[in-house]
Design a protein around this motif. Structure first.
Motif, short mmCIF file in Angstrom:
data_model
loop_
_atom_site.label_atom_id
_atom_site.label_comp_id
_atom_site.label_asym_id
_atom_site.label_seq_id
_atom_site.Cartn_x
_atom_site.Cartn_y
_atom_site.Cartn_z
N GLN A 232 0.84 -1.20 0.00
CA GLN A 232 0.00 0.00 0.00
C GLN A 232 0.87 1.25 0.00
OE1 GLN A 232 -2.62 0.66 3.43
NE2 GLN A 232 -4.19 1.33 2.00
N LEU A 233 0.62 2.14 -0.95
CA LEU A 233 1.32 3.43 -1.01
C LEU A 233 0.50 4.48 -0.27
CD1 LEU A 233 2.55 3.61 -4.71
CD2 LEU A 233 3.91 3.07 -2.67
N ILE A 234 1.20 5.32 0.49
CA ILE A 234 0.55 6.39 1.25
C ILE A 234 1.28 7.69 0.97
CG2 ILE A 234 -0.09 7.23 3.54
CD1 ILE A 234 0.04 4.31 4.51
N PHE A 235 0.55 8.67 0.42
CA PHE A 235 1.12 10.00 0.24
C PHE A 235 0.41 10.95 1.20
CE2 PHE A 235 1.09 14.28 -1.61
CZ PHE A 235 2.46 14.50 -1.67
N SER A 236 1.17 11.62 2.06
CA SER A 236 0.55 12.46 3.07
C SER A 236 1.34 13.75 3.25
CB SER A 236 0.45 11.72 4.41
OG SER A 236 1.73 11.40 4.91
N GLY A 237 0.65 14.74 3.79
CA GLY A 237 1.27 16.01 4.10
C GLY A 237 0.67 16.56 5.37
N GLY A 238 1.45 17.35 6.10
CA GLY A 238 0.92 17.90 7.34
C GLY A 238 1.91 18.83 8.01
N LYS A 239 1.49 19.35 9.14
CA LYS A 239 2.20 20.42 9.85
C LYS A 239 2.58 19.95 11.25
CE LYS A 239 3.20 24.92 10.63
NZ LYS A 239 4.29 25.65 9.96
N THR A 240 3.71 20.45 11.75
CA THR A 240 4.13 20.21 13.12
C THR A 240 4.09 21.52 13.89
OG1 THR A 240 5.56 18.37 12.48
CG2 THR A 240 6.00 19.39 14.61
N PHE A 241 3.51 21.47 15.09
CA PHE A 241 3.40 22.66 15.93
C PHE A 241 3.58 22.25 17.37
CE2 PHE A 241 -0.72 20.78 15.24
CZ PHE A 241 -1.31 20.77 16.49
N LYS A 242 3.83 23.24 18.24
CA LYS A 242 4.09 22.96 19.65
C LYS A 242 2.99 23.53 20.52
CE LYS A 242 7.75 23.27 23.14
NZ LYS A 242 9.12 23.78 23.44
N VAL A 243 2.50 22.72 21.41
CA VAL A 243 1.51 23.14 22.41
C VAL A 243 2.05 22.73 23.77
CG1 VAL A 243 -0.84 22.92 23.28
CG2 VAL A 243 -0.42 22.92 20.82
N GLY A 244 2.32 23.71 24.64
CA GLY A 244 2.94 23.38 25.91
C GLY A 244 4.34 22.85 25.68
N GLY A 245 4.65 21.70 26.24
CA GLY A 245 5.96 21.11 26.05
C GLY A 245 5.96 19.98 25.05
N VAL A 246 4.89 19.83 24.26
CA VAL A 246 4.75 18.71 23.34
C VAL A 246 4.63 19.21 21.91
CG1 VAL A 246 3.41 16.66 22.75
CG2 VAL A 246 3.59 17.37 25.15
N HIS A 247 5.37 18.57 21.01
CA HIS A 247 5.20 18.84 19.58
C HIS A 247 4.18 17.87 19.00
CE1 HIS A 247 9.05 20.99 20.10
NE2 HIS A 247 8.71 21.65 19.01
N GLN A 249 2.32 16.52 15.39
CA GLN A 249 2.36 16.49 13.92
C GLN A 249 1.13 15.76 13.39
OE1 GLN A 249 4.86 13.83 11.09
NE2 GLN A 249 6.05 15.71 11.28
N TRP A 250 0.40 16.41 12.51
CA TRP A 250 -0.71 15.74 11.83
C TRP A 250 -0.33 15.53 10.37
CZ3 TRP A 250 -2.76 18.31 7.68
CH2 TRP A 250 -2.63 19.70 7.64
N GLN A 251 -0.79 14.40 9.84
CA GLN A 251 -0.55 14.04 8.44
C GLN A 251 -1.85 13.47 7.86
OE1 GLN A 251 3.00 13.26 6.57
NE2 GLN A 251 2.98 15.27 7.56
N ILE A 252 -2.16 13.85 6.64
CA ILE A 252 -3.36 13.35 5.99
C ILE A 252 -3.10 13.19 4.50
CG2 ILE A 252 -4.34 15.66 5.55
CD1 ILE A 252 -7.09 14.43 6.24
N GLY A 253 -3.74 12.19 3.88
CA GLY A 253 -3.55 12.00 2.45
C GLY A 253 -4.19 10.73 1.93
N PRO A 254 -4.10 10.50 0.62
CA PRO A 254 -4.70 9.32 0.00
C PRO A 254 -3.78 8.11 0.08
CG PRO A 254 -3.76 10.71 -1.68
CD PRO A 254 -3.55 11.43 -0.38
N GLY A 269 -7.89 4.60 -0.85
CA GLY A 269 -8.33 4.76 0.53
C GLY A 269 -7.85 6.09 1.08
N GLY A 270 -7.87 6.21 2.40
CA GLY A 270 -7.45 7.45 3.03
C GLY A 270 -6.66 7.19 4.30
N TYR A 271 -5.81 8.16 4.65
CA TYR A 271 -4.89 7.98 5.79
C TYR A 271 -4.86 9.26 6.61
CZ TYR A 271 -0.39 7.49 8.25
OH TYR A 271 0.60 7.45 9.19
N PHE A 272 -4.81 9.08 7.94
CA PHE A 272 -4.61 10.21 8.86
C PHE A 272 -3.78 9.75 10.04
CE2 PHE A 272 -5.76 12.59 12.69
CZ PHE A 272 -5.46 13.88 12.29
N SER A 273 -2.85 10.57 10.48
CA SER A 273 -2.05 10.23 11.66
C SER A 273 -1.85 11.47 12.51
CB SER A 273 -0.70 9.63 11.27
OG SER A 273 0.13 10.61 10.68
N LEU A 274 -1.70 11.23 13.80
CA LEU A 274 -1.40 12.29 14.77
C LEU A 274 -0.30 11.77 15.68
CD1 LEU A 274 -2.14 15.12 15.88
CD2 LEU A 274 -3.70 13.94 17.45
#
Length: 280
Positions: A232-247, A249-254, A269-274
């Motif tokens: 299975q191939l997964i292409f995803s994109g997302g942003k990393t940000f900091k809240v408190g002392g934790v970074h 990263q969310w990623q989403i894509g087909p 299909g679809g993919y999401f990760s945090l």
């Protein structure tokens, strides 16, 4: 006219001009080298880059959701796969660590509005990892626990090895992690625990912590001389940000199932990760 004096004066002027030009070239070259070596990535971008390196000695808590449709054999199933796969390092030295990577996987299958939960066997990959300037590599024991439910996988224990090699220059991550296991025991009613998994990755992280990734999940279960595998191939994109002392990263894509088995999903299909990363 004193030509020798003029010649000496002009020669001195030429030497000064040439020396000045050489100095300018050296100065410009040094400035260019400094510009090339200047670190423009934000701290969040560096963490985003590190999250893509699964052998990085950094505590990570990633959870992913992978939605698949058209599950075989009747193509009437849909499958939602949830996975929690923490990265838990134990420092062994300045450039080495022992990494624990347990994988908890659960499949939720739906057909004709009937839902079936399918908890997969617990898998534990480990790595004695070493990091250099541009590479991270490691290997260690792998174990797959037997499942208590015959419909959720093999009732054998799988024993083997996990390993990986990742190239990690600035912005880029290129490499793969993998594991192989062989079933032990005589309980074969639900199949063997002979499994292999390869997870290639190519990712790029921008200076401001946007990450774009192309990864593959190659699974296989070689039994009786045959190998049923999916890719299975997964292409995803997302942003990393900091809240408190934790970074975070969310990623989403087909996703797209390149190869499938008689009982696996197929097509798009679809993919999401945090991922929560504890970089400090």
């Amino acid at each position: 006219m004193n030509w020798s004096r003029i010649f000496r004066r002009d020669s001195s002027l030429c030497r000064q001009l040439v020396g000045g030009c050489i100095g300018c070239v050296v100065l410009l070259h040094g400035s260019a080298a400094l510009a090339d070596n200047e670190d423009t990535m934000t701290h969040a971008a560096k963490v985003a880059h590190s999250i893509q390196v699964r052998l990085k000695p950094m505590v990570q808590l990633p959870i992913s959701y992978n939605y698949n449709q058209n599950r075989q054999p009747s193509e009437s199933y849909t499958q939602a796969q949830f996975q929690l796969s923490p990265i838990l390092p134990v420092a062994l030295g300045a450039q080495s660590a022992f990494i624990l990577n347990p994988m908890f996987t659960d499949n939720v299958n739906v057909q004709n509005q009937n839902t079936t939960n399918q908890a997969m066997p617990l898998q534990l990959a480990t790595y004695f990892a070493t990091e250099t300037t541009n590479f991270v590599y490691g290997a260690g024991p792998f174990i797959q626990m037997p499942t208590a439910n015959a419909s959720s996988g093999s009732q054998q224990t799988g024993l083997g090895v996990s390993y990986g090699l990742i190239y990690q220059p600035k912005h880029w991550v290129v490499g793969a992690t993998a594991f192989n296991a062989w079933g032990t025991g005589h309980t074969l009613s639900a199949g063997t625990a002979n499994v292999y998994f390869v997870n290639p990755v190519v990712s790029y992280t921008t200076d401001n912590a946007w990450t774009y990734s192309l990864i593959s999940w190659i699974n296989g279960n070689p039994t009786s001389g045959k190998s049923n595998n999916t890719n299975q191939l997964i292409f995803s994109g997302g942003k990393t940000f900091k809240v408190g002392g934790v970074h975070w990263q969310w990623q989403i894509g087909p996703t797209y199932m390149v190869t499938n088995t008689p009982v696996s999903p197929q097509g798009w299909g679809g993919y999401f990760s945090l991922t929560a990363a504890f970089a400090e």
